[in-house]
Design a protein around this motif. Structure first.
Motif, PDB file in Angstrom:
ATOM      1  N   ARG A 235       0.806  -1.143  -0.164  1.00 59.71           N
ATOM      2  CA  ARG A 235      -0.310   0.011   0.195  1.00 59.71           C
ATOM      3  C   ARG A 235       1.369   1.219  -0.125  1.00 59.71           C
ATOM      4  NH1 ARG A 235      -3.216  -0.314   5.154  1.00 59.71           N
ATOM      5  NH2 ARG A 235      -1.840  -0.540   5.978  1.00 59.71           N
ATOM      6  N   HIS A 236       1.278   1.623  -1.229  1.00 53.74           N
ATOM      7  CA  HIS A 236       2.440   2.894  -2.062  1.00 53.74           C
ATOM      8  C   HIS A 236       1.488   4.433  -0.913  1.00 53.74           C
ATOM      9  CE1 HIS A 236       1.367   1.480  -5.235  1.00 53.74           C
ATOM     10  NE2 HIS A 236       1.489   2.559  -5.580  1.00 53.74           N
ATOM     11  N   LEU A 237       0.204   4.456  -1.196  1.00 53.01           N
ATOM     12  CA  LEU A 237      -0.641   5.925  -2.038  1.00 53.01           C
ATOM     13  C   LEU A 237      -1.026   6.295  -0.707  1.00 53.01           C
ATOM     14  CD1 LEU A 237      -2.643   5.222  -5.519  1.00 53.01           C
ATOM     15  CD2 LEU A 237      -0.703   6.146  -4.734  1.00 53.01           C
ATOM     16  N   GLN A 238      -0.662   7.213  -0.531  1.00 49.63           N
ATOM     17  CA  GLN A 238      -1.201   8.040   1.273  1.00 49.63           C
ATOM     18  C   GLN A 238      -2.655   9.220   0.310  1.00 49.63           C
ATOM     19  OE1 GLN A 238       1.389   8.933   4.410  1.00 49.63           O
ATOM     20  NE2 GLN A 238       0.685  10.771   4.148  1.00 49.63           N
ATOM     21  N   VAL A 239      -3.613   9.013   1.523  1.00 44.43           N
ATOM     22  CA  VAL A 239      -4.638   9.629   1.694  1.00 44.43           C
ATOM     23  C   VAL A 239      -4.750  10.898   2.572  1.00 44.43           C
ATOM     24  CG1 VAL A 239      -7.054   9.559   0.937  1.00 44.43           C
ATOM     25  CG2 VAL A 239      -5.263   8.291  -0.489  1.00 44.43           C
ATOM     26  N   ARG A 240      -4.973  12.299   2.529  1.00 41.89           N
ATOM     27  CA  ARG A 240      -5.299  12.600   3.858  1.00 41.89           C
ATOM     28  C   ARG A 240      -6.379  13.037   3.779  1.00 41.89           C
ATOM     29  NH1 ARG A 240      -2.459  14.892   8.233  1.00 41.89           N
ATOM     30  NH2 ARG A 240      -0.870  14.914   7.197  1.00 41.89           N
ATOM     31  N   LEU A 241      -7.480  12.753   4.794  1.00 39.67           N
ATOM     32  CA  LEU A 241      -9.112  13.441   4.670  1.00 39.67           C
ATOM     33  C   LEU A 241      -9.220  14.680   6.395  1.00 39.67           C
ATOM     34  CD1 LEU A 241     -10.995  10.477   3.769  1.00 39.67           C
ATOM     35  CD2 LEU A 241     -10.276  11.732   2.443  1.00 39.67           C
ATOM     36  N   ARG A 242      -9.990  15.114   5.848  1.00 42.85           N
ATOM     37  CA  ARG A 242     -10.570  16.048   7.164  1.00 42.85           C
ATOM     38  C   ARG A 242     -11.813  15.674   7.433  1.00 42.85           C
ATOM     39  NH1 ARG A 242      -7.644  20.942   7.345  1.00 42.85           N
ATOM     40  NH2 ARG A 242      -6.345  19.985   8.316  1.00 42.85           N
ATOM     41  N   PHE A 243     -12.596  15.178   8.551  1.00 42.89           N
ATOM     42  CA  PHE A 243     -13.648  15.112   8.326  1.00 42.89           C
ATOM     43  C   PHE A 243     -14.506  15.868   9.277  1.00 42.89           C
ATOM     44  CE2 PHE A 243     -12.557  10.780   7.874  1.00 42.89           C
ATOM     45  CZ  PHE A 243     -13.612  10.150   7.114  1.00 42.89           C
ATOM     46  N   ASN A 244     -15.565  16.993   9.227  1.00 39.39           N
ATOM     47  CA  ASN A 244     -16.186  17.540  10.042  1.00 39.39           C
ATOM     48  C   ASN A 244     -16.549  17.238  11.654  1.00 39.39           C
ATOM     49  OD1 ASN A 244     -16.742  18.888   8.310  1.00 39.39           O
ATOM     50  ND2 ASN A 244     -18.733  18.639   7.868  1.00 39.39           N
ATOM     51  N   HIS A 245     -16.112  18.382  12.645  1.00 38.44           N
ATOM     52  CA  HIS A 245     -16.688  17.405  14.261  1.00 38.44           C
ATOM     53  C   HIS A 245     -17.656  16.468  13.341  1.00 38.44           C
ATOM     54  CE1 HIS A 245     -13.518  19.355  15.690  1.00 38.44           C
ATOM     55  NE2 HIS A 245     -13.718  20.902  15.560  1.00 38.44           N
ATOM     56  N   ASP A 246     -19.438  16.521  13.265  1.00 34.71           N
ATOM     57  CA  ASP A 246     -20.601  15.859  13.364  1.00 34.71           C
ATOM     58  C   ASP A 246     -20.575  14.320  13.681  1.00 34.71           C
ATOM     59  OD1 ASP A 246     -21.624  17.980  14.053  1.00 34.71           O
ATOM     60  OD2 ASP A 246     -22.159  18.284  11.814  1.00 34.71           O
ATOM     61  N   VAL A 247     -19.754  14.125  12.426  1.00 36.04           N
ATOM     62  CA  VAL A 247     -18.914  12.798  12.419  1.00 36.04           C
ATOM     63  C   VAL A 247     -17.771  12.343  12.719  1.00 36.04           C
ATOM     64  CG1 VAL A 247     -20.685  12.750  10.542  1.00 36.04           C
ATOM     65  CG2 VAL A 247     -17.518  12.980  10.421  1.00 36.04           C
ATOM     66  N   VAL A 248     -17.216  12.843  13.494  1.00 33.83           N
ATOM     67  CA  VAL A 248     -15.979  12.249  14.078  1.00 33.83           C
ATOM     68  C   VAL A 248     -16.546  10.855  14.998  1.00 33.83           C
ATOM     69  CG1 VAL A 248     -14.043  12.639  16.276  1.00 33.83           C
ATOM     70  CG2 VAL A 248     -14.601  14.764  14.698  1.00 33.83           C
ATOM     71  N   ASP A 249     -16.630  10.610  15.753  1.00 32.44           N
ATOM     72  CA  ASP A 249     -17.269   9.947  16.972  1.00 32.44           C
ATOM     73  C   ASP A 249     -16.969   7.685  15.420  1.00 32.44           C
ATOM     74  OD1 ASP A 249     -16.739  10.995  18.968  1.00 32.44           O
ATOM     75  OD2 ASP A 249     -18.839  10.878  19.562  1.00 32.44           O
ATOM     76  N   LYS A 250     -17.880   8.730  14.415  1.00 26.17           N
ATOM     77  CA  LYS A 250     -18.347   7.323  13.263  1.00 26.17           C
ATOM     78  C   LYS A 250     -17.836   7.497  12.292  1.00 26.17           C
ATOM     79  CE  LYS A 250     -23.319   8.931  13.220  1.00 26.17           C
ATOM     80  NZ  LYS A 250     -24.996   9.361  12.369  1.00 26.17           N
ATOM     81  N   VAL A 251     -17.165   8.037  12.520  1.00 27.35           N
ATOM     82  CA  VAL A 251     -15.252   7.870  11.700  1.00 27.35           C
ATOM     83  C   VAL A 251     -14.517   6.984  12.331  1.00 27.35           C
ATOM     84  CG1 VAL A 251     -13.158   8.718  10.740  1.00 27.35           C
ATOM     85  CG2 VAL A 251     -15.398  10.339  10.016  1.00 27.35           C
ATOM     86  N   LYS A 252     -13.958   7.335  14.398  1.00 30.12           N
ATOM     87  CA  LYS A 252     -13.472   6.713  14.833  1.00 30.12           C
ATOM     88  C   LYS A 252     -13.439   4.682  15.108  1.00 30.12           C
ATOM     89  CE  LYS A 252     -11.764   9.888  17.903  1.00 30.12           C
ATOM     90  NZ  LYS A 252     -11.503  11.156  18.590  1.00 30.12           N
ATOM     91  N   GLU A 253     -15.178   5.134  14.922  1.00 36.67           N
ATOM     92  CA  GLU A 253     -16.248   3.102  15.362  1.00 36.67           C
ATOM     93  C   GLU A 253     -16.046   2.959  14.099  1.00 36.67           C
ATOM     94  OE1 GLU A 253     -19.611   4.283  15.977  1.00 36.67           O
ATOM     95  OE2 GLU A 253     -19.362   4.832  18.402  1.00 36.67           O
ATOM     96  N   SER A 254     -15.597   3.936  12.592  1.00 33.41           N
ATOM     97  CA  SER A 254     -16.019   2.439  11.452  1.00 33.41           C
ATOM     98  C   SER A 254     -14.496   1.742  11.225  1.00 33.41           C
ATOM     99  CB  SER A 254     -15.945   4.048  10.038  1.00 33.41           C
ATOM    100  OG  SER A 254     -13.977   4.245  10.016  1.00 33.41           O
ATOM    101  N   ASN A 255     -13.451   1.761  12.118  1.00 32.72           N
ATOM    102  CA  ASN A 255     -12.292   0.496  12.175  1.00 32.72           C
ATOM    103  C   ASN A 255     -12.585   0.424  10.727  1.00 32.72           C
ATOM    104  OD1 ASN A 255     -12.534   0.042  14.744  1.00 32.72           O
ATOM    105  ND2 ASN A 255     -14.070  -0.868  14.528  1.00 32.72           N
ATOM    106  N   ASN A 256     -11.692   1.456   9.688  1.00 29.51           N
ATOM    107  CA  ASN A 256     -11.562   1.455   7.964  1.00 29.51           C
ATOM    108  C   ASN A 256     -10.287   0.215   8.467  1.00 29.51           C
ATOM    109  OD1 ASN A 256     -10.309   2.060   5.256  1.00 29.51           O
ATOM    110  ND2 ASN A 256     -12.127   2.684   5.394  1.00 29.51           N
ATOM    111  N   ARG A 257      -9.714  -0.336   7.184  1.00 25.96           N
ATOM    112  CA  ARG A 257      -8.923  -1.032   7.608  1.00 25.96           C
ATOM    113  C   ARG A 257      -6.876  -0.351   7.125  1.00 25.96           C
ATOM    114  NH1 ARG A 257      -8.112  -4.591   2.933  1.00 25.96           N
ATOM    115  NH2 ARG A 257      -9.715  -4.768   1.811  1.00 25.96           N
TER     116      ARG A 257
END
Length: 315
Positions: A235-257
């Motif tokens: 996995r050699h491609l790096q991606v940086r995303l910025r999420f709004n405060h409203d979904v921070v908890d949901k992003v943390k719980e998503s467990n994207n591998r």
């Protein structure tokens, strides 16, 4: 660990191994080698048939087996939950064995421990992450593949790839030498040597169809150890995303591998991911709608914009 517990543990270690050195027992039980020597002598005097060979180690006389022992509530619950898990996630043969093991464990428990174990188990529940149809298919293929691994026979199957190849193909036929099965995030993966790619590859059982057991035999390399095996990380491609405060908890719980780092700050949540192909994240990022923005790379930001414009035209 007191002496009585250590003596029992030593017998269990000897029972599970052909031979073990005094130094290894000392390291395992965090005591001195001299103490292990005294423990071995005490066990021998108690009638346990231990054989000692200088420079080799200790072993139990063939045919000796420790009589059944009692379980604590915690130990019994652990074993029974393990049986529940095997019944859910393994094939029919192991499901029946798990049920038989559960009956045997429950039969040797004292009434008090059995009642308390039943009470504790009622407070715990395992939920399968798969739909019944998918789980049934995985069980069926699991049984065939497990049998092929033990028989050292190759298998062939039609495989749906997660991403299209350079020619735009999403499917391929594979013939492989199956080395082992690994449960990853609720899904079974086959680790096998692929004839097409001439290297060890990984295949999700849920993406297989038309699986056939072949007569062709194979020999697994002696140096291959499934427990120690670590797949190469390409996995050699790096991606940086910025999420709004409203979904921070949901992003943390998503467990994207693919997630590697997260950093929360006043502007939201920055998430760094690494992938093989940018399209591996396309659907996941689009699913967050306006709550996420691609910081980098620019090419992926443009890809999201193009997909959003296509969606807009549909409405």
């Amino acid at each position: 660990m007191n002496k009585t517990d250590r003596l029992l543990a030593i017998v269990l270690e000897l029972q599970s191994r052909e031979v073990i050195r005094g130094e290894d027992l000392a390291a395992l039980f965090e005591t001195s080698v001299r103490t292990i020597y005294r423990d071995i002598q005490a066990l021998s005097e108690a009638g346990v048939p231990i054989i000692g060979a200088p420079g080799t180690g200790y072993s139990l006389m063939e045919g000796y087996f420790l009589p059944p022992i009692s379980f604590t509530v915690e130990e019994a619950v652990t074993l029974l939950i393990g049986a529940d898990f095997i019944e859910q996630r393994f094939d029919d043969e192991y499901r029946l064995r798990a049920q038989a093991a559960r009956r045997k464990i429950e039969a040797i428990l004292s009434e008090g421990v059995r009642n308390e174990t039943s009470r504790v188990r009622k407070t715990l529940r395992l939920l399968s992450p798969s739909k019944p149809v998918t789980l049934s298919k995985e069980r069926q293929y699991f049984e065939k593949i497990r049998r092929s691994i033990l028989d050292k026979r190759k298998i062939r199957f039609h495989y749906l790839k997660g991403m299209a190849d350079s020619k735009g193909n999403h499917h391929s036929d594979r013939t492989v030498a199956p080395y082992g099965l690994v449960l990853v995030e609720g899904s079974w993966m086959l680790v096998a040597h692929c004839d097409l790619r001439q290297e060890v590859r990984h295949f999700r059982l849920s993406r297989m169809t038309e699986l056939l057991e072949l007569e062709d035999r194979f020999e697994q390399p002696t140096q291959f150890n499934l427990r120690e095996y670590q797949p190469s990380d390409d996995r050699h491609l790096q991606v940086r995303l910025r999420f709004n405060h409203d979904v921070v908890d949901k992003v943390k719980e998503s467990n994207n591998r693919f997630i590697e780092e997260m950093e929360e700050h006043q502007d939201g949540l920055d998430v760094i991911l690494r992938v093989r192909q940018l399209d591996e994240l396309l659907q996941w990022v689009l699913g967050w709608g306006a709550n996420v923005r691609v910081v980098e790379p620019e090419s992926f930001r443009n890809r999201i914009r193009e997909e959003a414009e296509k969606m807009l035209k549909r409405y």
